[in-house]
Design a protein around this motif. Structure first.
Motif, short mmCIF file in Angstrom:
data_model
loop_
_atom_site.label_atom_id
_atom_site.label_comp_id
_atom_site.label_asym_id
_atom_site.label_seq_id
_atom_site.Cartn_x
_atom_site.Cartn_y
_atom_site.Cartn_z
N SER A 312 24.21 39.98 8.09
CA SER A 312 25.87 39.24 7.95
C SER A 312 26.56 40.35 7.90
N LYS A 315 27.60 45.15 11.92
CA LYS A 315 28.84 44.34 13.25
C LYS A 315 29.04 45.57 14.78
N GLY A 318 31.87 43.69 18.02
CA GLY A 318 33.14 43.33 17.61
C GLY A 318 32.52 41.65 16.23
N SER A 319 31.35 41.75 16.27
CA SER A 319 30.95 40.56 15.69
C SER A 319 29.63 40.55 14.64
N SER A 320 29.25 40.21 13.56
CA SER A 320 28.24 40.27 12.69
C SER A 320 26.90 40.33 13.71
N SER A 323 25.82 36.29 13.76
CA SER A 323 26.16 36.02 15.43
C SER A 323 25.25 35.64 16.35
N PHE A 324 24.58 36.36 16.78
CA PHE A 324 24.08 36.75 18.23
C PHE A 324 22.67 35.17 17.87
#
Length: 594
Positions: A312, A315, A318-320, A323-324
């Motif tokens: 969580s 990153k 650009g995303s945590s 989210s993958f």
């Protein structure tokens, strides 16, 4: 009743006379193709009073552990501070498993499993030390001890003045308990057994002063017999501890060899019946395996929480990480394995508390499944942490070291797989043996033959099914129903094929054990959800629980298909050929050139 024709019931009683003396088992029934629904439904649930008592006690324990246990320091110094053990004693930890009539708390197996799960989240070394004392170290006394033995030794055990240890393993006898060489010879005056031998890998070995010891009673002509359990205390003299083992993990727990040199053990210190030591050891280890499974199922939650936090907060691009998709896959699998682990452990603990069910196979299944799932979860947590997971400051390396031994503790997972399969087919094999005898005398045993054939016809037309399971779980129950039928088919086919030689068919036995394991763990998940729904929970309430079961059901189905298909289509001959070639050469012999 005719004197010339045996009834089906008479032969069944003869076939299953050992079973009638023993308790029923869901998995033993499954090997015979039966679904004993009433054994695992409803899912065991503590009373509100016990739940309140458990929660209150565990909250106090959690608070103590947070304030007093420093797992990193314990690992670095390879020692648990005495004040930690004293504090646990003051909380009443050492009285948890002692019977109430001897001033113990006499908690349920469910309570004890929750305790081990919680303390394992704080420190595996402390959990191991407490577990060895409360479970395998003193459980034999609680179950098999005489009134006099209990009155004498339990007070010290529950106060913490007496620390218990379990002494079975020897240099030449690991999982093969029958090969132990420690002997006990009756003294000339008949008042003592003179104990001599060595035990290794003894948890609490450096400071324990109460030992449950297994030895063979030696006769006058030097022949050894009578595998027997003894209560041995350090004050008898002749009991010494070797130096601490330098271990890969669990460094804070004590592990030493124990030497017995002409120890004069009073005859009244025999634990249980003479010659019944193997039965006593196995019953103690059944509960020990369940305790270890509980420690894994509870302790691994901390790692799942760490993985969630890292995914969580970390990153990338650009995303945590959370989210993958591939990280989500890892987290969901970890969560589902945790769900399944806890379901299996708490179901088995509840069955053990009923004292009306044999949980020997089920406890072994829990031990294998939780230890291997824990190892997977630890490994995946390191992967989610990336490079940081390989750095000691993040403490995951300690988790890797501490959890590796779990697949060896309380019987290696390889040995336990053989135990599961051979125990599962034993009663069914005895039944088939008696059917075979009936076929040799068909006129005298027609009822038996008709019963056997009718049962086969019924099962070939319609598999046994679960009763009244919630429709939302129909796909999961169908998986279990299908593979219980196939497990029974495999068992019957190969009992007939190999007869007694089946004990040597380890590739086959492993696959049967793996099938049994995933059947039982999936059944535990089904029972848990089904019971909650029957108690008023809706599908919406259990949305995420159901998702966990769906994921685990797919995991189980994949494993079940793989093991069942592998019975008939495999590369076992190549395994044997390559293994023999390696051992014959005593090195890796394959060359790329020349």
């Amino acid at each position: 009743m005719s004197t010339t024709t045996q009834s089906t019931e008479d032969v069944k009683q003869a076939s299953f006379k050992k079973e009638k003396k023993s308790l029923p088992s869901f998995m033993k029934a499954a090997f015979s193709g039966r679904i004993d629904h009433k054994l695992i439904f409803p899912f065991p649930e503590p009373s509100s009073e016990e739940m309140e008592e458990m929660d209150s006690f565990l909250q106090e324990l959690d608070k103590f552990c947070k304030q007093n246990i420093n797992a990193s320091k314990i690992d670095e110094e390879s020692k648990i501070p005495q004040e930690v053990l004293d504090g646990l004693a003051e909380l009443g930890i050492f009285s948890l498993t002692a019977p109430e009539e001897y001033d113990g708390l006499g908690v349920s197996n469910v309570f004890f499993c929750r305790f081990l799960g919680l303390i394992s989240r704080h420190c595996a070394s402390v959990s191991t030390t407490c577990g060895a004392h409360l479970s395998i170290g003193s459980k034999g006394l609680h179950i098999f001890g005489t009134e006099e033995q209990k009155r004498k030794y339990i007070p010290g055990i529950i106060s913490g003045e007496t620390i218990a240890a379990f002494c079975l393993t020897e240099p030449q006898a690991g999982s093969d308990a029958h090969s132990i060489r420690t002997t006990a010879r009756l003294s000339e005056d008949g008042k003592h057994f003179i104990l001599n031998g060595e035990k290794i890998y003894i948890t609490n070995g450096a400071f324990a002063n109460f030992f449950t010891v297994f030895a063979k009673i030696a006769s006058e002509n030097e022949e050894e017999s009578g595998f027997t359990a003894f209560i041995v205390t350090r004050d008898l003299g002749g009991v010494t501890s070797g130096k601490e083992e330098k271990k890969l993990g669990l460094k804070g727990s004590s592990t030493t060899p124990i030497f017995f040199n002409d120890v004069k053990v009073p005859v009244e210190n025999v634990l249980g019946e003479r010659g019944k030591g193997f039965k006593i050891a196995m019953e103690i280890l059944n509960l020990g395996r369940l305790g270890l499974a509980a420690a894994c199922a509870g302790g691994v939650k901390r790692l799942v929480n760490e993985a969630i936090r890292q995914a969580s907060e970390r990153k990338q691009f650009g995303s945590s990480l959370s989210s993958f998709g591939l990280i989500q896959k890892k987290l969901a699998r970890m969560g589902s394995l945790c769900f399944a682990m806890n379901s299996a452990v708490l179901l088995t603990a509840g069955l053990a508390d009923s004292k009306e069910v044999d949980v020997s196979i089920e406890s072994a299944i829990c031990k294998i499944f939780t230890t291997e799932s824990t190892w997977e979860i630890v490994n995946e947590t390191v992967q989610i942490f990336g490079g940081n997971g390989f750095i000691a400051d993040f403490e995951l390396e300690r988790a890797l070291r501490d959890t590796r031994v779990n697949m060896i503790f309380e019987g290696t997972n390889e040995i336990l797989r053989l135990f599961i399969a051979l125990t599962g087919i034993k009663d069914f094999g005895n039944y088939l043996k008696n059917v075979g005898k009936a076929l040799n005398k068909p006129l005298q045993s027609m009822d038996v033959i008709i019963d056997y054939l009718s049962t086969k016809v019924i099962r070939s037309i319609a598999k046994e099914k679960f009763d009244n399971v919630e429709s939302l779980l129909s796909s999961e129950t169908k998986v279990v129903e299908k593979y219980i039928a196939l497990l029974n088919h495999v068992a019957e086919k190969h009992i007939k094929m190999y007869k007694k030689d089946i004990i040597h068919q380890q590739f086959l036995l492993e696959r049967m054990a793996n099938m049994a394991m995933y059947i039982y763990v999936l059944v535990a998940c089904i029972s848990r959800i089904d019971t909650q729904m029957k108690n008023g929970k809706t599908a919406e309430d259990l949305e995420h629980d159901l998702a966990c079961v769906r994921i685990f059901s797919e995991i189980a189905k994949e494993k079940l298909e793989y093991n069942y298909n592998g019975i008939n289509s495999n590369y076992d001959d190549s395994i044997t050929k390559v293994s023999n070639h390696l051992c014959e050469n005593q090195q890796y012999p394959f060359k790329v050139w020349g």
